[in-house]
Every structure is written in structure tokens, then in C-alpha cells.
Design a protein around this motif. Structure first.
Motif, mmCIF file in Angstrom:
data_model
loop_
_atom_site.group_PDB
_atom_site.id
_atom_site.type_symbol
_atom_site.label_atom_id
_atom_site.label_comp_id
_atom_site.label_asym_id
_atom_site.label_seq_id
_atom_site.Cartn_x
_atom_site.Cartn_y
_atom_site.Cartn_z
ATOM 1 N N UNK A 57 0.821 -1.201 0.000
ATOM 2 C CA UNK A 57 0.000 0.000 0.000
ATOM 3 C C UNK A 57 0.864 1.264 0.000
ATOM 4 N N UNK A 58 1.983 1.225 0.741
ATOM 5 C CA UNK A 58 2.905 2.370 0.733
ATOM 6 C C UNK A 58 3.396 2.650 -0.686
ATOM 7 N N UNK A 59 3.759 1.594 -1.398
ATOM 8 C CA UNK A 59 4.247 1.744 -2.780
ATOM 9 C C UNK A 59 3.142 2.331 -3.653
ATOM 10 N N UNK A 60 1.929 1.776 -3.502
ATOM 11 C CA UNK A 60 0.803 2.257 -4.321
ATOM 12 C C UNK A 60 0.572 3.749 -4.107
ATOM 13 N N UNK A 61 0.521 4.160 -2.836
ATOM 14 C CA UNK A 61 0.206 5.556 -2.534
ATOM 15 C C UNK A 61 1.345 6.491 -2.941
ATOM 16 N N UNK A 62 2.573 5.973 -2.916
ATOM 17 C CA UNK A 62 3.717 6.801 -3.315
ATOM 18 C C UNK A 62 3.623 7.171 -4.792
ATOM 19 N N UNK A 63 3.252 6.207 -5.621
ATOM 20 C CA UNK A 63 3.260 6.457 -7.070
ATOM 21 C C UNK A 63 1.911 6.930 -7.607
ATOM 22 N N UNK A 64 0.803 6.514 -6.990
ATOM 23 C CA UNK A 64 -0.506 7.053 -7.398
ATOM 24 C C UNK A 64 -0.684 8.386 -6.674
ATOM 25 N N UNK A 65 0.101 9.360 -7.103
ATOM 26 C CA UNK A 65 0.206 10.606 -6.324
ATOM 27 C C UNK A 65 -1.071 11.424 -6.328
ATOM 28 N N UNK A 66 -1.891 11.308 -7.380
ATOM 29 C CA UNK A 66 -3.134 12.094 -7.398
ATOM 30 C C UNK A 66 -4.318 11.308 -6.833
ATOM 31 N N UNK A 67 -4.065 10.060 -6.412
ATOM 32 C CA UNK A 67 -5.100 9.275 -5.746
ATOM 33 C C UNK A 67 -6.283 8.897 -6.609
ATOM 34 N N UNK A 68 -6.083 8.798 -7.934
ATOM 35 C CA UNK A 68 -7.228 8.497 -8.806
ATOM 36 C C UNK A 68 -7.417 7.002 -9.060
ATOM 37 N N UNK A 69 -6.586 6.167 -8.404
ATOM 38 C CA UNK A 69 -6.752 4.727 -8.541
ATOM 39 C C UNK A 69 -5.928 4.117 -9.651
ATOM 40 N N UNK A 70 -5.052 4.913 -10.273
ATOM 41 C CA UNK A 70 -4.196 4.419 -11.355
ATOM 42 C C UNK A 70 -2.798 5.000 -11.231
ATOM 43 N N UNK A 71 -1.802 4.245 -11.698
ATOM 44 C CA UNK A 71 -0.462 4.782 -11.912
ATOM 45 C C UNK A 71 -0.355 5.016 -13.406
ATOM 46 N N UNK A 72 -0.272 6.276 -13.804
ATOM 47 C CA UNK A 72 -0.354 6.606 -15.226
ATOM 48 C C UNK A 72 0.507 7.828 -15.536
ATOM 49 N N UNK A 73 0.729 8.043 -16.845
ATOM 50 C CA UNK A 73 1.466 9.226 -17.278
ATOM 51 C C UNK A 73 2.851 9.306 -16.657
ATOM 52 N N UNK A 74 3.172 10.457 -16.085
ATOM 53 C CA UNK A 74 4.479 10.663 -15.463
ATOM 54 C C UNK A 74 4.664 9.743 -14.258
ATOM 55 N N UNK A 75 3.562 9.456 -13.548
ATOM 56 C CA UNK A 75 3.635 8.525 -12.411
ATOM 57 C C UNK A 75 4.162 7.164 -12.883
ATOM 58 N N UNK A 76 3.647 6.705 -14.023
ATOM 59 C CA UNK A 76 4.023 5.401 -14.559
ATOM 60 C C UNK A 76 5.495 5.377 -14.959
ATOM 61 N N UNK A 77 5.950 6.453 -15.591
ATOM 62 C CA UNK A 77 7.365 6.539 -15.978
ATOM 63 C C UNK A 77 8.257 6.507 -14.741
ATOM 64 N N UNK A 78 7.866 7.267 -13.712
ATOM 65 C CA UNK A 78 8.641 7.286 -12.471
ATOM 66 C C UNK A 78 8.658 5.917 -11.802
ATOM 67 N N UNK A 79 7.506 5.250 -11.808
ATOM 68 C CA UNK A 79 7.417 3.923 -11.193
ATOM 69 C C UNK A 79 8.367 2.950 -11.891
ATOM 70 N N UNK A 80 8.323 2.912 -13.222
ATOM 71 C CA UNK A 80 9.165 1.967 -13.952
ATOM 72 C C UNK A 80 10.643 2.304 -13.783
ATOM 73 N N UNK A 81 10.957 3.577 -13.784
ATOM 74 C CA UNK A 81 12.343 4.017 -13.599
ATOM 75 C C UNK A 81 12.876 3.550 -12.237
ATOM 76 N N UNK A 82 12.074 3.763 -11.184
ATOM 77 C CA UNK A 82 12.520 3.385 -9.843
ATOM 78 C C UNK A 82 12.540 1.858 -9.672
ATOM 79 N N UNK A 83 11.617 1.165 -10.323
ATOM 80 C CA UNK A 83 11.593 -0.295 -10.266
ATOM 81 C C UNK A 83 12.856 -0.861 -10.928
#
Length: 271
Positions: free
Chosen positions: A22-48
Motif C-alpha cells: 500500500x505504501x508503494x501504491x500511494x507513493x506512485x498514485x500521487x493524485x489518488x485516482x486509482x491508477x499509476x499513469x502518465x508521469x507517475x508510470x514513468x517514475x514507477x518503472x524508472x525506480x523499479x
């Protein structure tokens, strides 16, 4: 959007606990809309990639883009270009994989609706926190997963933190359904055809010809077809049969009462 100054949580771990997930989810779903998308998605993959390779990653490198494309082909099951919670559960195995355990227990939306009916005892369209604990306990037992009271409490609190956005200690049907595999979450199919209370009452009254407060399976079939045509959506007979079966799991001996159908068609869409 991930903060570069803040180390993304737990991505280096081979397994994460429910709370860490849940910590990981909330860190990357920064706008809280229920998805990791756009810049969030790029950041997630980069950090992964950085966590798994232990080295820096250049997002402007064509190889990075190619890897990200391949990654999305593997995990973006509904091909909408973004990652949702059930998809993230495939990427980041939890310690006991409690999210995937949920999906083994209710592998179809029909099973989910049947389970929901057992626990939403007052037919309010919500499961209270104490009912949720029982729901998760049965889930783990049916999946032959060992747990203790402390772990069960952690799972219960994690689910509440995920979905109980207003802090009232209860969860709605569409919120819990986000744990279903994307292709099985039939509630997502109705997001574009959600009805106001007035619209719902009008269409239910039309099909409840004798005014006894419930409709049967044949009437539900006609109602759903009407709903699709009204909203100019193509009717897929195979999918419609599945949706109908899932909704009828809420029924009482084949009688689908107004309040039960209202949970599906008239609640606020998933956030």
C-alpha cells in the motif's frame, strides 16, 4: 508523481508485506485516482528498474522506452496504458500475496457477488469493518493460507486504508471490486452507464410490472439490453450473460430486489 528527493519505498524487496504494498501504491498514485499513469508510470518503472538493477536509469534512452513498452505489454492486462491495483499485485508479490489470494478465492465476478451477499447482511451496499475482517478470514481459510490475528488485523486495516477514503469504517461494492482481475471486474463495464436515483427508479418500475419490488432474470436481461441501447453501447451477448449471472448472485432465490440492483447501477463510480 514520485519525489526525487524521497527514496521510493520497498521496491528493492523480493517480497513486500500488505502494508508495504500500500505504501508503494500511494507513493506512485500521487493524485489518488486509482491508477499509476502518465508521469507517475514513468517514475514507477524508472525506480523499479533502478531498485532491481542497482544502477541509474536514463528515461530518455530508447532502450528504456522499449523495456517500458515490453513491461506494459506483460502487465497492463486491459491495455489502457496505465497500471491499476490488481495489476500491480502481479508485479510486486506480497509476503503472503494476500491480494492474489483474494483473486484465487473470488476468481470471477459471479463468485465475488456471491461472497459479497453473504457479508453485506443488511443489503446496504456496504461491508462494515467488522464484517470485512470475517470476509478476509474466510478468504484466507478457503485459500489454505495460514494467518494469525495480528496478520488478519493488518490485512483488514490495509484494505480499509486502500478504499475507505472518507474514514467511515465501511467499504462499497465497487470499491472492493477493484481487487478483482481487470477482465473480471464487470462493475467497470457500468461506469459509463451509471444512473441517477430518478433514472434508476424509472427503469426499475418499468420492468417491475406487478410492482412487487423485484425483477427476475429474464426481466434483468431486458433491462440491461435496454440500458446498453439507451447509452448507445454495443451489446455483447456473451459478456451480457456474464454480467447478468454476476448480478443475479445478489438475488434472493431468483428475486432481484430494487436495493440490490441499485448497488450495481446507481452507486458512485470507482474513484
Amino acid at each position: 508523481m514520485a519525489d526525487k528527493a524521497q527514496q521510493p519505498p520497498h521496491l528493492h524487496l523480493a517480497e513486500v508485506t500488505a502494508s508495504q504494498f500500500l505504501d508503494i501504491w500511494k507513493h506512485f498514485d500521487s493524485d489518488g485516482n486509482g491508477y499509476i499513469e502518465g508521469k507517475e508510470l514513468e517514475n514507477f518503472f524508472k525506480e523499479l528498474e533502478r531498485a532491481r538493477r542497482g544502477a541509474g536509469v536514463d528515461p530518455t534512452n530508447p532502450i528504456f522506452r522499449e523495456k517500458m513498452k515490453e513491461f506494459m505489454q506483460n502487465f497492463d492486462k486491459n491495455k489502457d496504458g496505465r497500471i491499476e491495483m490488481s495489476e500491480l499485485a502481479q508485479i510486486l508479490p506480497t509476503e503472503e500475496n494476500f491480494l492474489l489470494c483474494f483473486r484465487e478465492f473470488v476468481s470471477s465476478s459471479a463468485e465475488f457477488m456471491a461472497a459479497w451477499r453473504r457479508y453485506d447482511t443488511d443489503r446496504s451496499g456496504y461491508i462494515e469493518a467488522n464484517e470485512l475482517k470475517g470476509f478476509l478470514s474466510d478468504l484466507l481459510e478457503k485459500a489454505n493460507r495460514h494467518y494469525d490475528d495480528k496478520k488478519l488485523q493488518e490485512y483488514t486495516q490495509t484494505i480499509l486504508r486502500m478504499f475507505d477514503l472518507n474514514g467511515d469504517g465501511k467499504l462499497g461494492l465497487s470499491e472492493m471490486a477493484r481487487l478483482l482481475p481487470v477482465q473480471e471486474n464487470f462493475l467497470l463495464k457500468f461506469q459509463g452507464v451509471k444512473l441517477t436515483t430518478e433514472q434508476f427508479n424509472a427503469i426499475f418500475t418499468f420492468y417491475d410490472k406487478d410492482g412487487n419490488g423485484y425483477i427476475d432474470e429474464l426481466e434483468l436481461d431486458a433491462l440491461l439490453r435496454d440500458l446498453y441501447q439507451t447509452n448507445k453501447k454495443e451489446v455483447d451477448v456473451k459478456n451480457l450473460t456474464g454480467y447478468k449471472e454476476s448480478i443475479m448472485r445478489l438475488s434472493d432465490g431468483g428475486k432481484l430486489y430494487r436495493g440490490e440492483l441499485e448497488i450495481v447501477l446507481c452507486r458512485e463510480p470507482i474513484v
